[in-house]
Structures are given as C-alpha cells and as structure tokens.
Design a protein around this motif. Structure first.
Motif, PDB file in Angstrom:
ATOM      1  N   SER A  73     -13.722  22.849  95.798  1.00 41.02           N
ATOM      2  CA  SER A  73     -13.960  22.215  94.502  1.00 41.02           C
ATOM      3  C   SER A  73     -12.641  22.045  93.775  1.00 41.02           C
ATOM      4  N   ILE A  74     -12.522  20.956  93.020  1.00 38.54           N
ATOM      5  CA  ILE A  74     -11.332  20.713  92.209  1.00 38.54           C
ATOM      6  C   ILE A  74     -11.761  20.299  90.811  1.00 38.54           C
ATOM      7  N   ASN A  75     -10.893  20.573  89.849  1.00 42.93           N
ATOM      8  CA  ASN A  75     -11.177  20.223  88.464  1.00 42.93           C
ATOM      9  C   ASN A  75     -10.793  18.772  88.188  1.00 42.93           C
ATOM     10  N   VAL A  76     -11.597  18.117  87.381  1.00 46.06           N
ATOM     11  CA  VAL A  76     -11.341  16.736  86.982  1.00 46.06           C
ATOM     12  C   VAL A  76     -11.090  16.707  85.476  1.00 46.06           C
ATOM     13  N   SER A  77      -9.944  16.175  85.068  1.00 45.88           N
ATOM     14  CA  SER A  77      -9.588  16.102  83.649  1.00 45.88           C
ATOM     15  C   SER A  77     -10.322  14.948  82.976  1.00 45.88           C
ATOM     16  N   ALA A  78     -10.268  14.920  81.648  1.00 41.35           N
ATOM     17  CA  ALA A  78     -10.908  13.837  80.901  1.00 41.35           C
ATOM     18  C   ALA A  78     -10.315  12.485  81.281  1.00 41.35           C
ATOM     19  N   ALA A  79      -8.981  12.428  81.426  1.00 40.91           N
ATOM     20  CA  ALA A  79      -8.329  11.172  81.784  1.00 40.91           C
ATOM     21  C   ALA A  79      -8.765  10.699  83.173  1.00 40.91           C
ATOM     22  N   GLN A  80      -8.869  11.620  84.115  1.00 39.88           N
ATOM     23  CA  GLN A  80      -9.328  11.254  85.458  1.00 39.88           C
ATOM     24  C   GLN A  80     -10.769  10.760  85.420  1.00 39.88           C
ATOM     25  N   PHE A  81     -11.612  11.455  84.654  1.00 37.49           N
ATOM     26  CA  PHE A  81     -13.032  11.098  84.595  1.00 37.49           C
ATOM     27  C   PHE A  81     -13.218   9.696  84.029  1.00 37.49           C
ATOM     28  N   ASN A  82     -12.321   9.304  83.120  1.00 34.81           N
ATOM     29  CA  ASN A  82     -12.397   7.985  82.498  1.00 34.81           C
ATOM     30  C   ASN A  82     -11.624   6.918  83.272  1.00 34.81           C
ATOM     31  N   ASP A  83     -10.996   7.311  84.369  1.00 36.09           N
ATOM     32  CA  ASP A  83     -10.228   6.377  85.194  1.00 36.09           C
ATOM     33  C   ASP A  83     -11.186   5.459  85.955  1.00 36.09           C
ATOM     34  N   ALA A  84     -11.047   4.165  85.745  1.00 33.51           N
ATOM     35  CA  ALA A  84     -11.942   3.197  86.392  1.00 33.51           C
ATOM     36  C   ALA A  84     -11.840   3.248  87.914  1.00 33.51           C
ATOM     37  N   HIS A  85     -10.750   3.808  88.434  1.00 35.71           N
ATOM     38  CA  HIS A  85     -10.531   3.838  89.890  1.00 35.71           C
ATOM     39  C   HIS A  85     -10.900   5.195  90.512  1.00 35.71           C
ATOM     40  N   LEU A  86     -11.492   6.097  89.715  1.00 36.41           N
ATOM     41  CA  LEU A  86     -11.798   7.438  90.229  1.00 36.41           C
ATOM     42  C   LEU A  86     -12.666   7.383  91.477  1.00 36.41           C
ATOM     43  N   LEU A  87     -13.707   6.593  91.439  1.00 38.30           N
ATOM     44  CA  LEU A  87     -14.634   6.530  92.575  1.00 38.30           C
ATOM     45  C   LEU A  87     -13.921   6.067  93.837  1.00 38.30           C
ATOM     46  N   ASP A  88     -13.089   5.029  93.716  1.00 34.72           N
ATOM     47  CA  ASP A  88     -12.353   4.521  94.880  1.00 34.72           C
ATOM     48  C   ASP A  88     -11.379   5.560  95.413  1.00 34.72           C
ATOM     49  N   LYS A  89     -10.735   6.313  94.514  1.00 33.50           N
ATOM     50  CA  LYS A  89      -9.780   7.336  94.937  1.00 33.50           C
ATOM     51  C   LYS A  89     -10.481   8.452  95.707  1.00 33.50           C
ATOM     52  N   VAL A  90     -11.655   8.846  95.226  1.00 30.21           N
ATOM     53  CA  VAL A  90     -12.421   9.888  95.919  1.00 30.21           C
ATOM     54  C   VAL A  90     -12.865   9.376  97.287  1.00 30.21           C
ATOM     55  N   ARG A  91     -13.361   8.154  97.332  1.00 29.09           N
ATOM     56  CA  ARG A  91     -13.843   7.576  98.598  1.00 29.09           C
ATOM     57  C   ARG A  91     -12.714   7.473  99.626  1.00 29.09           C
ATOM     58  N   ARG A  92     -11.546   7.006  99.174  1.00 23.71           N
ATOM     59  CA  ARG A  92     -10.419   6.843 100.098  1.00 23.71           C
ATOM     60  C   ARG A  92      -9.908   8.185 100.604  1.00 23.71           C
ATOM     61  N   ALA A  93      -9.855   9.183  99.719  1.00 26.50           N
ATOM     62  CA  ALA A  93      -9.386  10.507 100.133  1.00 26.50           C
ATOM     63  C   ALA A  93     -10.303  11.097 101.203  1.00 26.50           C
ATOM     64  N   LEU A  94     -11.601  10.942 101.021  1.00 28.42           N
ATOM     65  CA  LEU A  94     -12.563  11.445 101.999  1.00 28.42           C
ATOM     66  C   LEU A  94     -12.406  10.722 103.335  1.00 28.42           C
ATOM     67  N   GLN A  95     -12.241   9.412 103.262  1.00 27.96           N
ATOM     68  CA  GLN A  95     -12.106   8.621 104.487  1.00 27.96           C
ATOM     69  C   GLN A  95     -10.803   8.934 105.220  1.00 27.96           C
ATOM     70  N   ASP A  96      -9.709   9.015 104.476  1.00 29.34           N
ATOM     71  CA  ASP A  96      -8.399   9.233 105.099  1.00 29.34           C
ATOM     72  C   ASP A  96      -8.332  10.584 105.804  1.00 29.34           C
ATOM     73  N   GLU A  97      -8.988  11.578 105.241  1.00 27.36           N
ATOM     74  CA  GLU A  97      -8.950  12.918 105.832  1.00 27.36           C
ATOM     75  C   GLU A  97     -10.186  13.222 106.677  1.00 27.36           C
ATOM     76  N   GLN A  98     -11.060  12.223 106.830  1.00 28.64           N
ATOM     77  CA  GLN A  98     -12.285  12.375 107.627  1.00 28.64           C
ATOM     78  C   GLN A  98     -13.046  13.632 107.207  1.00 28.64           C
ATOM     79  N   MET A  99     -13.199  13.743 105.899  1.00 26.04           N
ATOM     80  CA  MET A  99     -13.847  14.926 105.321  1.00 26.04           C
ATOM     81  C   MET A  99     -15.297  14.604 104.978  1.00 26.04           C
ATOM     82  N   PRO A 100     -16.235  15.454 105.359  1.00 31.20           N
ATOM     83  CA  PRO A 100     -17.636  15.205 104.988  1.00 31.20           C
ATOM     84  C   PRO A 100     -17.809  15.263 103.469  1.00 31.20           C
TER      85      PRO A 100
END
Length: 235
Positions: A73-100
């Motif tokens: 688990s990792i903490n998400v700041s207010a600025a990150q939570f309001n980042d329009a690209h947060l979802l894409d960043k999470v999706r790409r990180a999971l894909q790049d590291e082949q993480m479930p």
C-alpha cells in the motif's frame, strides 16, 4: 516498508510503503520534514509517481523471492488524488511491472475525500474498476460523514494510531477503536490498526476482531532487502 500482520493467520500479508529522504546534511528525514516542501514546490506529483513505480517494482522483487501474496500500500496526497492522469499512471505502473491489480492498495485520508465527496466517489470508482484496493487512512482524525462513507467504494479502514496509543488506559479511545472495528465490518471493510507498539495493544486488537495490525510491536519500517529477510524468517 512496514509489515502488516493478519491476526487470524499470524502471517504478514501486506506492507505499507513509506518514503524517506536521505538528506546530505541532516541525514534520514521523515515525511513530516519534507512533504510540505514537495507540495509547495509542485514536486509532490512526480515524486508520488516515483513512489508508485518503486512500490510496484519492488513488489516484483518480493514475488521473485516467493512472496507473491504480500500486497503493498502507498499513500496518495491531495494533489495526486486530484491529478487528472492518476488513473493512467496507476494503470501503466501495473502493466510495466506486470503486477496483479489486487496486490496494490492506495491509502487516501478522509480529509481528502471529504473536500469534494461527489468527485471523490467518481475517482474511487475508476480506481476500484482497475481492481486496485482502496484504504481510508487516519479514520476518525478529521471531518468525516458516515453517510458518505457508505457510498465510497472502499476495501480497508485504517484506525489511526492517535486512538491506539492510549487505548489500554483510556476507555474513550478503547470505545472509539471498538466501534470503528464494528462499523467497518458492518460496511464490509477490512480493518488495519496503525501504531501498535505494545503487547497489550496487540492483544486488544486480536480480542476485538481487528483484521490486521502494523506498528513497532511487529516491526519498524524496513528497507526492501531487510523486509525480504524478515519475510523469510517468518515462513
């Protein structure tokens, strides 16, 4: 990484990733000493993405060592939570590291969620649709609304160490913790107690059906390789 122990199986089933800054003059700094600097400078967005990617990358190290079932688990700041690209960043990180997806958990404080509950629900639903777990952090320490709490797509409620510190001697804190556990379970949420530092606190959580604990009683936060050594010892 600070381990989280499941109180039913007595196994480490998760870790919370905690950022530190090795300052060239002041030594190792805790988040309270530099997060405000990151926020004020705008660096919190790129640093937050770095934390996300490191957490996913180092999950792969643990998986290769045979500990695939230990989520992070990792903490998400207010600025990150309001980042329009947060979802894409999470999706790409999971894909790049082949993480479930289920192995990643995002911790968000109730204060962030309550700033704009309607928008927060939409963001959380999008994250949840990826299969990523969501935890509400620091529960009970800020402004909260139980009416909205039941609408948020959450998986975990984390009881803040503020209520854990003196629960053995303070009936009020003990009542808050007991009620929080009961409320969370009725809403279908898992419960993790933070800041468990004594045997008495540990046993209180066990006897009151808390799901998991983290804190110095179990382990202080550990660098990645020391964490793997701890996991190997507890097999």
């Amino acid at each position: 990484y600070q381990p989280q122990m499941d109180l039913r199986s007595n196994r480490i089933t998760g870790v919370e990733g905690l950022i530190r800054w090795q300052h060239p003059v002041r030594g190792l700094l805790l988040p309270a000493d530099f997060v405000s600097l990151l926020e004020n400078s705008g660096m919190i967005i790129p640093v937050g993405e770095w934390v996300l990617r490191q957490a996913c990358k180092e999950y792969r190290l643990r998986r290769e060592a045979g500990f695939e079932d230990v989520r992070v688990s990792i903490n998400v700041s207010a600025a990150q939570f309001n980042d329009a690209h947060l979802l894409d960043k999470v999706r790409r990180a999971l894909q790049d590291e082949q993480m479930p997806q289920y192995a990643l958990e995002l911790e968000i404080t109730e204060n962030i969620l309550m700033r704009d509950p309607v928008s927060a629900v939409a963001v959380l639903r999008a994250i949840h649709a990826l299969g990523v777990r969501i935890a509400i952090d620091d529960f009970g320490t800020g402004y909260s609304s139980l009416a909205y709490l039941k609408r948020f797509p959450l998986d975990v409620l984390k009881i803040d160490q503020t209520f854990v510190n003196d629960l053995v001697n303070n009936p009020g804190d003990a009542a808050i913790v007991e009620a929080s556990i009961s409320l969370a379970h009725k809403l279908g949420l898992e419960v993790i107690a933070e800041g468990v530092e004594t045997a008495e606190q540990f046993e209180f959580m066990r006897t009151h059906d808390c799901d998991s604990v983290q804190g110095y009683y179990l382990s202080q936060p550990l660098p990645k390789f020391e964490l793997i050594e701890l996991l190997q010892k507890r097999v």
